[in-house]
Structure formats: structure tokens, C-alpha cells
Write a protein that holds these residues in place. Sequence first.
Motif, PDB file in Angstrom:
ATOM      1  N   TRP A 113       0.849  -1.198   0.000  1.00  0.00           N
ATOM      2  CA  TRP A 113       0.000   0.000   0.000  1.00  0.00           C
ATOM      3  C   TRP A 113       0.881   1.244   0.000  1.00  0.00           C
ATOM      4  O   TRP A 113       1.705   1.430   0.891  1.00  0.00           O
ATOM      5  CB  TRP A 113      -0.930  -0.007   1.206  1.00  0.00           C
ATOM      6  N   GLN A 153       1.188   5.617  -1.714  1.00  0.00           N
ATOM      7  CA  GLN A 153       0.369   6.809  -1.929  1.00  0.00           C
ATOM      8  C   GLN A 153      -0.092   6.864  -3.379  1.00  0.00           C
ATOM      9  O   GLN A 153       0.600   6.399  -4.295  1.00  0.00           O
ATOM     10  CB  GLN A 153       1.101   8.078  -1.545  1.00  0.00           C
ATOM     11  N   HIS A 211      -1.755  14.635  -1.971  1.00  0.00           N
ATOM     12  CA  HIS A 211      -1.626  13.295  -1.397  1.00  0.00           C
ATOM     13  C   HIS A 211      -0.236  13.078  -0.804  1.00  0.00           C
ATOM     14  O   HIS A 211       0.761  13.556  -1.348  1.00  0.00           O
ATOM     15  CB  HIS A 211      -1.883  12.233  -2.475  1.00  0.00           C
ATOM     16  N   HIS A 254       2.300  10.079   1.663  1.00  0.00           N
ATOM     17  CA  HIS A 254       2.541   8.653   1.851  1.00  0.00           C
ATOM     18  C   HIS A 254       1.778   8.135   3.075  1.00  0.00           C
ATOM     19  O   HIS A 254       1.723   8.818   4.098  1.00  0.00           O
ATOM     20  CB  HIS A 254       4.039   8.426   2.054  1.00  0.00           C
ATOM     21  N   PRO A 255       1.185   6.931   2.986  1.00  0.00           N
ATOM     22  CA  PRO A 255       0.564   6.354   4.190  1.00  0.00           C
ATOM     23  C   PRO A 255       1.631   6.055   5.246  1.00  0.00           C
ATOM     24  O   PRO A 255       2.832   6.051   4.954  1.00  0.00           O
ATOM     25  CB  PRO A 255      -0.094   5.084   3.672  1.00  0.00           C
ATOM     26  N   ILE A 270      -3.909   6.627   6.927  1.00  0.00           N
ATOM     27  CA  ILE A 270      -4.022   7.567   5.809  1.00  0.00           C
ATOM     28  C   ILE A 270      -4.457   8.888   6.414  1.00  0.00           C
ATOM     29  O   ILE A 270      -5.494   8.962   7.086  1.00  0.00           O
ATOM     30  CB  ILE A 270      -5.029   7.042   4.770  1.00  0.00           C
ATOM     31  N   SER A 278      -4.654   6.049  -0.287  1.00  0.00           N
ATOM     32  CA  SER A 278      -3.623   5.020  -0.403  1.00  0.00           C
ATOM     33  C   SER A 278      -4.112   3.966  -1.377  1.00  0.00           C
ATOM     34  O   SER A 278      -5.306   3.665  -1.438  1.00  0.00           O
ATOM     35  CB  SER A 278      -3.325   4.388   0.963  1.00  0.00           C
TER      36      SER A 278
END
Lengths: 285, 112
Positions: free
Chosen positions: A33, A35, A54, A56-57, A81, A93
Motif C-alpha cells: 500500500w 500513496q 496526497h 505517503h501512508p 491515511i 492510499s
Amino acid sequence: MHSQTNQIAKLSRFDPMPRIITFDDFDYGFCGWGQLVGNYEQSLDAMNPSYQQHTHPQLSNLSHWDSGSHSSWDGTYALKIQTRPVAGARNVSVKRLTFRKAGPIRLELYFTFKPEATEPRLLETDVRSVGFLFDLQDPDEGGNRVMPHIRFLNAENGEHVQKWQFKRKSPPVTPVGEEGKTITHDHLAPNDWEDLPNGHQKLCYNEIPTKVNWHYLRFDFDLENMRMLEMQCNNRLFDLSQIDSMVMPAMKNLWCMLNMGFFTETDTNKRALYYIDSVCLSGDF
Amino acid sequence: MLPLSITAVVARNELWQNQVSSEPYECGWAKEAIVYLRALKHPVRTENVRARIEYSPDGIRWVDSGLDFALPTQADQISWIPVNHFGNWLRVAVDLPDGAAITVLVSINLKA
């Protein structure tokens, strides 16, 4: 560690179809997972601003200023997220796969959401929504790109709405750059969401913003007919057989695409925090 | 299972001016980090400007780690700094003087 017995115990909280396509337990890392980065050509300046935001997770142990680490469903870490602290901001994500059999698939996850606890108040209307999406494309020329989108609208303009919504109206497609090879479309724009029939649901939020309860979600979809089938959230079942997805002509580099995404939006100038403990994607093949 | 190692892009094509910081990044699982800051365009008046690494116990309130590094002064130049003891959140913060500006790509490489 990642023993077979442990894995079976962890899987027993899901109801997967016969083939497990992916089982993502975030105690073991990001599990693919990342971004969702927007499309661009030559320069990042070409990216749609809605995608520029956005990030990054994160792997979170759900730590809070007043109570320390909350941790996850049955371990330490969950995927987090996080939006920016601007009303209307969102983050996404994504995990990118392809499919080998166009048949039924089932997405299951354990999730929760909270706003950043910047005030000693309940803050139950700060997170606007959390949701999930698939981005799918038929295997052959003449087919379609199909994008089922579902969100839980928690709050809007300060009202604690608490209802499930879907989106079927495709957004405008805009070329990116000069080479004619890339496009963009803001399929998560805040407009054109529609209510699911009988879609109200009250989820356990708890009594202060740093107490967290997890929720179960299941979503069934048929890749052969590209139709939604059914959704379950905790004790509630939702018939999705008459619910449409966004549909657009197939694009030239996306054959058999099976992308999954999780997204959240904030309703106020606080970061929305969307936590995923674990995900199981299974198929009937 | 190999130890976790990831690169998180925490600021992409952001124009930084005045007092600014990257979004909070929770990474208490990591034992070491290298923060990279790349100038995507030619910076304006960033000579002698230093960015600092900040820690947070809750992702909301921040403390100065004492670690700092010079901002790039040329397009595509990369500044970097190792960070070896932190928790549970990291960010990059900088106070740019009037008229100074830099368009940044900030990435953090983290290893468990």
C-alpha cells in the motif's frame, strides 16, 4: 512471528472466498500500500492539484497525547491515511494488482477513523468521510474501465450525517502534457456522491477523540459483469445489485487492472486519520 | 522476514516560503532515517538558510531535535541528514527569510 498457526488465527476473522488473493496485516509492513500519485508528464507541475495534496501512508501504533499507544486490532500497527489540516482535504492510499480470473471478488477490512485530537472535545464531526474504491479494467479492446466508489459520509458542514454513499457519474477526462499518452480525472472530487438506499448507519465513535473502536467491512463485486453485489459493515447488510459504478471506455495501458484504494476527507481544519488494521482480498476461482 | 525499509515522500513539489514544515510522519517503528530535501526548481535566496529536524510525542506538538542542515542553493541539488534516534513523529521545518523560496521534494528513507 509470521507462523502458519498465527496466520490462520488472523484469517479466521474474515470470511474469504476460496482463493485468497492478498492478506495484508500491517503489523508486517506496508504490504504493497502506497500513496496515490497523480499523473504528470515532463514536470510535476502538470499534476492535477487535487492529487498534489496526497502524501505517503504511515504505519501507526495509534499513539495519543493523553493515553499513549492504542495499538491495532490484534497487534501494534495499522495503516494510517492522513489528510492535511485543511477543510475538504483528502488523501488516498492505493494497492495495484491485476486479475487473472474475471469472476467474483471480496474485499474485507477492519477500519476506524478519528480526527487529530487537537482539542479536548468530542470532535465527532471533524472527519468528513472514509471510503474505498476499486479501479478496474476489462481484459480486452472494446471493454471498459470501471471504478466502484463507496464512502461513509460521517459529517458534512458540521452535521453528523453518518450514511453510505456511492458515485456513478464519471468526471471529465483531461489530457496531461503534450504527447497524447496520459490523462487525468478527479474521480474522488467532492461532487456527485449519491446516497445508498437505506444507507444510514451509526458507527461506534466512542466518547473522546482518543478512544478507538474497530469496524468490519465486506464488499463483494463481480469482475465478469463489472457489477457491485453486496456490502456489509458490522451488523448491517446493503444490497448493491442495483448500484452503478463509474464507467468509461477502456484505456490503452490498463488491461486487467485491479487497483484498490482507501481514502479519507476532512470536514474541518484538522487532519482526518483513517486507520486500516488488515485487509483480505479473495476471489471465487 | 527482512527488516522493513521504505521511502516516504512527505512533500512533493511544494513551494516553501516563510515558516513552513513538512506534514507529520509517524515512524516510531524505524530505528534510523535519512531525510533528503531536493530543490525541484532554482531556489531563491536560500544561502545560509538551515532546515531543522523536529520530533513530536503526539504528532501535534513539536520539539527541535538539535539537528539541522543547509538548504540547497541550486536546482536539483539534494541536502540530506541522518537521524538515528527519534519517536514517534518526524518532520522538517524551516524559517525562510522574506523573499526566500524553494520548491521541494522531501523524502525520508526509514529502516527498522
